[in-house]
Design an enzyme around this catalytic site. Structure first.
Site, PDB file in Angstrom:
ATOM      1  N   TYR A 362     -18.083  56.702  -0.513  1.00 19.43           N
ATOM      2  CA  TYR A 362     -18.710  58.034  -0.669  1.00 19.43           C
ATOM      3  C   TYR A 362     -19.762  58.113  -1.780  1.00 19.43           C
ATOM      4  O   TYR A 362     -19.909  57.217  -2.566  1.00 19.43           O
ATOM      5  CB  TYR A 362     -17.691  59.164  -0.732  1.00 19.43           C
ATOM      6  CG  TYR A 362     -16.618  59.212  -1.802  1.00 19.43           C
ATOM      7  CD1 TYR A 362     -16.701  58.550  -3.016  1.00 19.43           C
ATOM      8  CD2 TYR A 362     -15.493  60.019  -1.568  1.00 19.43           C
ATOM      9  CE1 TYR A 362     -15.700  58.671  -3.962  1.00 19.43           C
ATOM     10  CE2 TYR A 362     -14.482  60.148  -2.519  1.00 19.43           C
ATOM     11  CZ  TYR A 362     -14.605  59.461  -3.722  1.00 19.43           C
ATOM     12  OH  TYR A 362     -13.618  59.596  -4.637  1.00 19.43           O
ATOM     13  N   GLU A 363     -20.522  59.212  -1.709  1.00 17.24           N
ATOM     14  CA  GLU A 363     -21.702  59.437  -2.565  1.00 17.24           C
ATOM     15  C   GLU A 363     -22.679  58.266  -2.489  1.00 17.24           C
ATOM     16  O   GLU A 363     -23.172  57.765  -3.491  1.00 17.24           O
ATOM     17  CB  GLU A 363     -21.272  59.763  -4.004  1.00 17.24           C
ATOM     18  CG  GLU A 363     -20.672  61.160  -4.073  1.00 17.24           C
ATOM     19  CD  GLU A 363     -20.534  61.715  -5.464  1.00 17.24           C
ATOM     20  OE1 GLU A 363     -21.436  61.503  -6.284  1.00 17.24           O
ATOM     21  OE2 GLU A 363     -19.524  62.383  -5.713  1.00 17.24           O
ATOM     22  N   GLY A 364     -22.930  57.855  -1.254  1.00 15.00           N
ATOM     23  CA  GLY A 364     -23.824  56.729  -0.997  1.00 15.00           C
ATOM     24  C   GLY A 364     -23.010  55.467  -0.827  1.00 15.00           C
ATOM     25  O   GLY A 364     -22.372  55.014  -1.777  1.00 15.00           O
TER      26      GLY A 364
END
Lengths: 387, 263
Positions: A362-364
Site C-alpha cells: 500500500y501507498e504505492g
C-alpha cells in the site's frame, strides 16, 4: 544508534513505547484473531495526546512533525502493525487538510483530529484504479453550492470507523488526472455509505472498507484546494505519508527481531542456545543491520520534511520501499529462527510476517516506487548534464 | 475535596539484593520507579477528584532524586507535589517516616482523605500509611479495593469503602478526614499524556526541610527510629502443593489418607 533526538522526541517515543508494550502487546494476538477494530486502544492513544504529535499547536496538536509521527508509528508497530496503521492512516487522512486546507477548514477539522476525538481516512484507490490512480471513475459534479459524488473507493483504511474523510474524485474526466479534485467528507453525509469490512491476511485489527457514494451531496466549502488539484494533492500527501508507512514497516521489523533474538537465546538444541550457532548469528546480524539502515533512512527523510523541504518524492519513496522490503525479509527470517514454532499461531512471530506484507503493497507498491525513484534519478541526471 | 497521596520512590525490581554485611538494600545500578502499589493510590486520587472535585497533592519523603517520582505523578494529572528532603530524615524507619509525612500533611492544611499504596515493594512493611493516620489522629481503612460512595451523615462526610480481608471483604463507613491504603484491585492506573508530561517538566516541586514542617528532632531520622534491623533474609519459598488426579472417589480416598497421616 543514537539519532540525536530532542528531549521532546524522546518523551514522545518513550510514551508510545510504554503504551505499545504495556497495553497493545498483551492483546495483539487476541485482536488479530478477533479481526476487531480496537476503539479502546484508539481512545487510549487519544488521551495520551499521541494523535496530535505532528499537528501545529494552534490547532490543538503538540507542534511536532513527521519524525514524531514516525516515532509513534514505529513503537506501535513493534507491538502490532494493525493498531499502528489505524493510527497512521488517520494522519494520512489529515495530511491533505494540513497541505491544502484553508484556514477555515483547518480550524474546523484539525482540532478534533489532533485530540483524537475523531479519526480520519484517505480515499483514492478504486476497484479499477490501484497503481493507475489516474484511471479513477468516482465523479464529483458541481451543482450550485454543492458537489454530487458518485462512485466507490475501496480498501480504505479506517473506512467506517473514521469521521473525517479526504476523498479524491473526478470533477472533469476529460482532463485525466488534471481533472481530479479533493474533498473533505464527513461520516453521515446523505448518500455516503460503507461496504463490508475486508478479511485480511495481516494488520487485522485495522478496519478496511469500501466507501460508496450515491448522489452524495458535499458542500462547496469542503473542496480542498482548487478544482483539478486533487491528483497533485494526493501525490504530495504520499510524499508526506510514505515515511509513516516506512516507520510502520520499521517497527514490524524491529518487533520481529526482538522476538527472534530472545527466542534464539532461550531455545536449546544440541545442548546449547541456538544463538551460539553461526548460522543463526549471521541471520541476526543481517536482520539488525538492515533494520538499523531502514531506521536511518526513515528518520532522515522525516527530518528533511520537517525542515520544510518539499522536494522529497524520491527520498520518501526510498524510505518506504527499503523499510518495507526490510520488514518482509526480517520477519521471514524471524519465523525461520523460530523454526516450526514460528509457523504456529500460538507463537507471536508469524503475525509479524503477515503484517509486513502489506507494507510492500500500500501507498504505492514497491514496484511503482522503484519507477518513481528511477524517474527522479534520471530527471536529476538530465538536469545536471544540461548545466 | 483535598486529596493527599503519599508515594515512595523504590528500586525497579521485586528482587532487591541485600548487602549481607550491612543488612541494607543494594540500590546501585537499579533504576527507580514509583512504588507500584502507590500508582493505584495516585489513580484513585485522580478519580476522586473527577468524581467529587477538588485538588490532588502528592507527597513523598526521600533524597533529592525522589523529585523524578513526583514529576511522574504530575504527568498523570496530580495538581501539586511536595518533597520532604533533609539529611536529618536519613535512617528513618516506618515510625519516623510516617511522622515526617504526617507533619508535611499538617502543613498542607485542610485534608479530606489521605491515600497510600498498601505497602512498598522494597520494605513490604505496610506500616507507613497506618502510622500517618495515628500521628494525625484519623480513622483509617487498609487494603481498600473500592471507594463506593461519599455520603453525608448527620453533617459529617463518610466514605463507604470495601476492604479486602482473608475471608472476603468488609464494607465500612469511614468518616472524613481519613487515611486509606489501597490494593491493586481498586483500579487500573492511567497512562500519562504528552501534555501532562510537558506540564510536569515545568511544574514547581515544593521542597520542605525538617525545619519547614516543624518536625521534632527526636522524632525523625535515626533518633526517631526505634526499629533495630537484626537480620535481613529472603523467606523460604513455599513448597508447591500436591495435585490429586483421577476419579472423584479415588481423589476422596487419597485425600482421606493424607489427612489421616497428618493427625
Amino acid at each position: 544508534m543514537d539519532y540525536l533526538l530532542t528531549e521532546e522526541q524522546i518523551m514522545v517515543r518513550d510514551l508510545a513505547r510504554k503504551i505499545a508494550q504495556e497495553k497493545v502487546k498483551p492483546i495483539a494476538a487476541e485482536l488479530d484473531a478477533k479481526d476487531e477494530f480496537s476503539w479502546p486502544l484508539m481512545k487510549l492513544l487519544a488521551e495520551s495526546d499521541l494523535f496530535g504529535v505532528y499537528i501545529e499547536e494552534k490547532y490543538g496538536g503538540m507542534g511536532g512533525g513527521i519524525l514524531e509521527l514516525c516515532l509513534v508509528t514505529e513503537e506501535l508497530s513493534r507491538a502490532c502493525g494493525g493498531i499502528a496503521v489505524s493510527y497512521a492512516a488517520s494522519a494520512l487522512g489529515t495530511d491533505p487538510i494540513i497541505l491544502m486546507g484553508t484556514e477555515e477548514q483547518k480550524q474546523k477539522y484539525l482540532p478534533d483530529l489532533a485530540s483524537g476525538r475523531k479519526i480520519a481516512a484517505f480515499g483514492l484507490t478504486e476497484p479499477n484504479a490501484g497503481s493507475d490512480a489516474g484511471a479513477m471513475e468516482c465523479t464529483a459534479k458541481k451543482d450550485g453550492d454543492h458537489y454530487i459524488l458518485n462512485g466507490t473507493k475501496h480498501f480504505i483504511t479506517n473506512g467506517g470507523e473514521a469521521e473525517t474523510y479526504t476523498i479524491i474524485a473526478m470533477t472533469d474526466k476529460t482532463k485525466g488526472s488534471r481533472g481530479a479534485s479533493a474533498f473533505i467528507l464527513e461520516k453521515g453525509m446523505p448518500g455516503f455509505t460503507f461496504g463490508k469490512k475486508e478479511d485480511k491476511m495481516g494488520i487485522r485489527p485495522s478496519a478496511t472498507r469500501e466507501l460508496v457514494f450515491t448522489d452524495c451531496k458535499v458542500p462547496k466549502a469542503n473542496l480542498l484546494g482548487k478544482e483539478g488539484q486533487g491528483f497533485i494533492l494526493a501525490m504530495k500527501t504520499f510524499d508526506m505519508s510514505r515515511p509513516g508507512v516506512a516507520a510502520q514497516a520499521l517497527g514490524i521489523a524491529q518487533g520481529a527481531l526482538d522476538l527472534a533474538l530472545e527466542y534464539s537465546r532461550q531455545r536449546q538444541q544440541f545442548g546449547r542456545p541456538i544463538c551460539s550457532f553461526q548460522g543463526i548469528k549471521f541471520m541476526l546480524a543481517d536482520m539488525a543491520a538492515q533494520t538499523e539502515a531502514a531506521r536511518g533512512l526513515v528518520y532522515g527523510v522525516a527530518r528533511m520534511i520537517d525542515s520544510g523541504n518539499t522536494k522529497v518524492t524520491k527520498e520518501s519513496a526510498m524510505a518506504k520501499m527499503f523499510a518495507s522490503d526490510t520488514a518482509m525479509r526480517v520477519t521471514t527470517d524471524a519465523v525461520q529462527i523460530y523454526g516450526g514454532y514460528g509457523y504456529m499461531k500460538e507463537y507471536p512471530v508469524e503475525k509479524f510476517m503477515r503484517d509486513a506484507k502489506i507494507t510492500q503493497i500500500y501507498e504505492g507498491t514497491n514496484q511503482i516506487l522503484r519507477d518513481v525513484i528511477a524517474n527522479n534519478l534520471i530527471k536529476e541526471s538530465l538536469a545536471a548534464s544540461k548545466k | 475535596m483535598n486529596i493527599i497521596v503519599c508515594i515512595k520512590q523504590v528500586p525497579d525490581t521485586t528482587e532487591v539484593r541485600i548487602n549481607p554485611e550491612t543488612n541494607t538494600l543494594i540500590r546501585d545500578g537499579v533504576a527507580s520507579i514509583i512504588n507500584p502499589f502507590d500508582t493505584y493510590a495516585i489513580e484513585e486520587g485522580l478519580r476522586l477528584k473527577e468524581r467529587f472535585g477538588g485538588k490532588v497533592t502528592v507527597i513523598t519523603m526521600g533524597p533529592p532524586q525522589a523529585e523524578t517520582a513526583l514529576r511522574e505523578a504530575v504527568s498523570l494529572g496530580v495538581d501539586e507535589a511536595v518533597l520532604l528532603s533533609d539529611r536529618a530524615f536519613a535512617g528513618s524507619d516506618t515510625l519516623a517516616t510516617s511522622y515526617a509525612l504526617a507533619m508535611g500533611i499538617k502543613k498542607l492544611g485542610e485534608v479530606d482523605v489521605i491515600l497510600c499504596g498498601k505497602q512498598a515493594i522494597d520494605g513490604d512493611t505496610a506500616q507507613v500509611g497506618p502510622g500517618i493516620a495515628i500521628w494525625l489522629d484519623m480513622p483509617q481503612a487498609t487494603y481498600v479495593k473500592k471507594i463506593e460512595d461519599c455520603k453525608e451523615e448527620s453533617g459529617k462526610k463518610v466514605f463507604r469503602v470495601h476492604r479486602m480481608v482473608e475471608e472476603g471483604h468488609e464494607v465500612l463507613d469511614v468518616p472524613l478526614p481519613c487515611m486509606l491504603t489501597v490494593v491493586k484491585e481498586i483500579n487500573e492506573p492511567r497512562m500519562p499524556s504528552l501534555k501532562g508530561m510537558m506540564r510536569s517538566k515545568k511544574a514547581e516541586i515544593i521542597k520542605w526541610s525538617a525545619a519547614d514542617i516543624q518536625a521534632e528532632e527526636e522524632n525523625i531520622g535515626l533518633d526517631g527510629s526505634p526499629t533495630q534491623v537484626m537480620r535481613i533474609f529472603s523467606p523460604e519459598q513455599r513448597k508447591g502443593g500436591e495435585m490429586l488426579h483421577g476419579e472423584v472417589h479415588e481423589i476422596a480416598d487419597r485425600l482421606q489418607d493424607v489427612l489421616k497421616e497428618l493427625i
